[in-house]
Design a protein around this motif. Structure first.
Motif, mmCIF file in Angstrom:
data_model
loop_
_atom_site.group_PDB
_atom_site.id
_atom_site.type_symbol
_atom_site.label_atom_id
_atom_site.label_comp_id
_atom_site.label_asym_id
_atom_site.label_seq_id
_atom_site.Cartn_x
_atom_site.Cartn_y
_atom_site.Cartn_z
ATOM 1 N N ILE A 142 -15.923 19.333 -58.574
ATOM 2 C CA ILE A 142 -14.572 19.785 -57.962
ATOM 3 C C ILE A 142 -14.912 21.164 -57.934
ATOM 4 C CG2 ILE A 142 -13.468 20.027 -60.026
ATOM 5 C CD1 ILE A 142 -12.044 18.631 -56.816
ATOM 6 N N GLN A 143 -15.353 22.152 -58.749
ATOM 7 C CA GLN A 143 -15.539 23.397 -58.520
ATOM 8 C C GLN A 143 -16.898 24.078 -57.932
ATOM 9 O OE1 GLN A 143 -13.959 24.141 -62.697
ATOM 10 N NE2 GLN A 143 -12.308 25.559 -61.612
ATOM 11 N N GLU A 144 -17.783 23.233 -57.685
ATOM 12 C CA GLU A 144 -19.239 23.511 -57.535
ATOM 13 C C GLU A 144 -19.564 23.019 -55.964
ATOM 14 O OE1 GLU A 144 -23.740 22.801 -59.180
ATOM 15 O OE2 GLU A 144 -22.142 21.321 -59.730
ATOM 16 N N ILE A 145 -19.644 24.100 -55.243
ATOM 17 C CA ILE A 145 -19.958 24.015 -53.807
ATOM 18 C C ILE A 145 -21.370 24.767 -53.727
ATOM 19 C CG2 ILE A 145 -19.454 24.550 -51.353
ATOM 20 C CD1 ILE A 145 -16.606 24.310 -52.304
ATOM 21 N N LEU A 146 -22.363 23.995 -53.263
ATOM 22 C CA LEU A 146 -23.663 24.675 -53.114
ATOM 23 C C LEU A 146 -24.099 24.867 -51.497
ATOM 24 C CD1 LEU A 146 -25.354 22.111 -55.688
ATOM 25 C CD2 LEU A 146 -24.906 24.460 -56.154
ATOM 26 N N ASP A 147 -24.618 26.063 -51.626
ATOM 27 C CA ASP A 147 -25.177 26.290 -49.946
ATOM 28 C C ASP A 147 -26.475 25.482 -49.759
ATOM 29 O OD1 ASP A 147 -23.340 28.207 -49.391
ATOM 30 O OD2 ASP A 147 -24.397 29.870 -50.489
ATOM 31 N N PRO A 148 -26.599 25.244 -48.385
ATOM 32 C CA PRO A 148 -27.860 24.703 -48.027
ATOM 33 C C PRO A 148 -29.174 25.173 -48.820
ATOM 34 C CG PRO A 148 -26.515 25.310 -45.980
ATOM 35 C CD PRO A 148 -25.890 25.690 -47.134
ATOM 36 N N SER A 149 -30.103 24.090 -49.116
ATOM 37 C CA SER A 149 -31.362 24.676 -49.653
ATOM 38 C C SER A 149 -32.486 23.692 -49.018
ATOM 39 C CB SER A 149 -31.251 24.467 -51.078
ATOM 40 O OG SER A 149 -31.057 23.194 -51.572
ATOM 41 N N SER A 150 -33.651 24.320 -49.082
ATOM 42 C CA SER A 150 -34.786 23.435 -48.664
ATOM 43 C C SER A 150 -36.164 24.130 -49.248
ATOM 44 C CB SER A 150 -35.213 23.822 -46.966
ATOM 45 O OG SER A 150 -35.319 25.298 -46.819
ATOM 46 N N SER A 151 -37.214 23.291 -49.106
ATOM 47 C CA SER A 151 -38.337 23.596 -49.914
ATOM 48 C C SER A 151 -39.423 22.973 -48.929
ATOM 49 C CB SER A 151 -38.573 22.924 -51.076
ATOM 50 O OG SER A 151 -39.800 23.221 -51.741
ATOM 51 N N VAL A 152 -40.799 23.475 -48.819
ATOM 52 C CA VAL A 152 -41.969 23.000 -48.158
ATOM 53 C C VAL A 152 -43.091 23.291 -49.326
ATOM 54 C CG1 VAL A 152 -43.500 23.192 -46.374
ATOM 55 C CG2 VAL A 152 -41.087 23.483 -46.007
ATOM 56 N N ASN A 153 -43.828 22.276 -49.670
ATOM 57 C CA ASN A 153 -44.914 22.283 -50.482
ATOM 58 C C ASN A 153 -46.127 21.746 -49.826
ATOM 59 O OD1 ASN A 153 -42.999 22.887 -52.919
ATOM 60 N ND2 ASN A 153 -42.171 20.856 -52.090
ATOM 61 N N LEU A 154 -47.117 22.539 -50.251
ATOM 62 C CA LEU A 154 -48.505 22.229 -49.587
ATOM 63 C C LEU A 154 -49.624 22.057 -50.926
ATOM 64 C CD1 LEU A 154 -50.566 21.602 -47.298
ATOM 65 C CD2 LEU A 154 -50.815 24.281 -47.293
ATOM 66 N N GLY A 155 -50.287 21.050 -50.876
ATOM 67 C CA GLY A 155 -51.282 20.962 -51.778
ATOM 68 C C GLY A 155 -52.489 20.478 -51.262
ATOM 69 N N ILE A 156 -53.773 21.061 -51.876
ATOM 70 C CA ILE A 156 -54.968 20.509 -51.909
ATOM 71 C C ILE A 156 -55.638 19.979 -52.818
ATOM 72 C CG2 ILE A 156 -57.271 21.040 -50.831
ATOM 73 C CD1 ILE A 156 -55.649 23.504 -49.122
ATOM 74 N N SER A 157 -56.344 18.761 -52.960
ATOM 75 C CA SER A 157 -57.003 18.105 -54.141
ATOM 76 C C SER A 157 -58.504 17.848 -53.643
ATOM 77 C CB SER A 157 -56.402 17.141 -54.326
ATOM 78 O OG SER A 157 -56.604 16.021 -53.397
ATOM 79 N N LYS A 158 -59.281 17.931 -54.746
ATOM 80 C CA LYS A 158 -60.757 17.392 -54.833
ATOM 81 C C LYS A 158 -61.006 16.486 -55.748
ATOM 82 C CE LYS A 158 -65.199 17.504 -53.749
ATOM 83 N NZ LYS A 158 -65.827 16.337 -53.625
ATOM 84 N N GLN A 159 -61.571 15.209 -55.633
ATOM 85 C CA GLN A 159 -61.917 14.408 -56.602
ATOM 86 C C GLN A 159 -63.427 15.142 -57.295
ATOM 87 O OE1 GLN A 159 -60.480 11.543 -57.687
ATOM 88 N NE2 GLN A 159 -58.707 12.189 -56.471
ATOM 89 N N ILE A 160 -63.526 14.986 -58.620
ATOM 90 C CA ILE A 160 -64.470 15.708 -59.386
ATOM 91 C C ILE A 160 -64.900 14.752 -60.567
ATOM 92 C CG2 ILE A 160 -63.864 18.217 -59.110
ATOM 93 C CD1 ILE A 160 -62.583 18.105 -61.621
ATOM 94 N N LEU A 161 -65.980 14.920 -61.441
ATOM 95 C CA LEU A 161 -66.554 14.013 -62.075
ATOM 96 C C LEU A 161 -66.613 12.485 -61.832
ATOM 97 C CD1 LEU A 161 -64.343 15.601 -65.202
ATOM 98 C CD2 LEU A 161 -66.820 16.178 -64.584
ATOM 99 N N LYS A 162 -67.272 12.505 -60.550
ATOM 100 C CA LYS A 162 -67.565 10.981 -60.080
ATOM 101 C C LYS A 162 -66.360 10.317 -59.767
ATOM 102 C CE LYS A 162 -72.220 10.741 -61.702
ATOM 103 N NZ LYS A 162 -73.381 10.178 -62.618
ATOM 104 N N ASN A 163 -65.324 10.824 -59.330
ATOM 105 C CA ASN A 163 -63.858 10.300 -59.198
ATOM 106 C C ASN A 163 -63.152 10.014 -60.295
ATOM 107 O OD1 ASN A 163 -64.149 10.625 -56.368
ATOM 108 N ND2 ASN A 163 -64.950 8.481 -56.187
ATOM 109 N N ALA A 164 -63.402 10.636 -61.349
ATOM 110 C CA ALA A 164 -62.775 10.361 -62.695
ATOM 111 C C ALA A 164 -61.657 11.354 -62.976
ATOM 112 C CB ALA A 164 -63.879 10.218 -63.987
ATOM 113 N N GLY A 165 -61.637 12.394 -62.306
ATOM 114 C CA GLY A 165 -60.917 13.674 -62.340
ATOM 115 C C GLY A 165 -60.454 14.104 -60.926
ATOM 116 N N SER A 166 -59.432 14.936 -60.897
ATOM 117 C CA SER A 166 -58.817 15.342 -59.523
ATOM 118 C C SER A 166 -58.650 17.189 -59.933
ATOM 119 C CB SER A 166 -57.643 14.754 -59.371
ATOM 120 O OG SER A 166 -57.093 15.360 -57.942
ATOM 121 N N LEU A 167 -58.948 18.066 -59.001
ATOM 122 C CA LEU A 167 -58.632 19.250 -59.106
ATOM 123 C C LEU A 167 -58.024 19.792 -58.164
ATOM 124 C CD1 LEU A 167 -59.463 22.049 -60.589
ATOM 125 C CD2 LEU A 167 -61.379 22.206 -59.014
#
Length: 167
Positions: A142-167
């Motif tokens: 009732i007392q909390e009005i929030l202004d518009p908000s937004s977010s954009v996220n970008l990530g890049i990954s590489k499989q390592i250790l013969k696909n046993a891990g990800s970086l």
């Protein structure tokens, strides 16, 4: 909380009860549309007030009244290309909050959220993700009005250790 704000408990809580109704339809395993309605009785909300004896702002929670929410959402999960997966959702809500604090309050708000997630798989273990959201002006309590908000996220990954891990 700080030298101007005090958090105070409330020993007079009553249970909050929510009645929900939801109807969904799925079209060709690609598009899901959902209509929902809920009503909350003895709605629990955060409350702020000024204590005239101490001059401090007091933050507490309590049963303040009733909230109704009417919602419509549309969601999809597609694979536009062999290397690309897309998930997107649009949610619209109409909220009405009726409360009794020191006087009768009535708040109504139309709000919407758009969210999207793109996942890309490239050769040799490389991948990327592009996601984001946009939330219009909205009201949670009732007392909390929030202004518009937004977010954009970008990530890049590489499989390592013969696909046993990800970086």
């Amino acid at each position: 909380i700080n030298k101007y704000t005090l958090h105070q408990g409330n020993p007079y809580f009553k249970p909050q009860f929510t009645w929900n109704f939801e109807l969904s339809h799925q079209f060709k395993d690609k598009l899901t549309t959902t209509f929902s309605y809920n009503i909350i009785r003895d709605y629990i909300s955060q409350v702020f007030y000024d204590d005239p004896n101490t001059g401090m702002i007091v933050y507490t929670e309590g049963n303040i009244g009733e909230m109704q929410n009417l919602g419509l959402s549309v969601a999809t999960q597609l694979s536009p290309a062999k290397f690309w997966t897309l998930s997107a959702q649009v949610v619209g809500n109409y909220k009405q909050i009726e409360a009794m604090l020191w006087k009768r309050y009535r708040a109504t708000v139309w709000q919407a959220q758009l969210s999207m997630n793109n996942q890309f798989r490239f050769g040799k273990g490389w991948g990327a993700e592009l996601s984001g959201f946009y939330l219009t002006r909205n009201q949670n309590d009732i007392q909390e009005i929030l202004d518009p908000s937004s977010s954009v996220n970008l990530g890049i990954s590489k499989q390592i250790l013969k696909n046993a891990g990800s970086l």
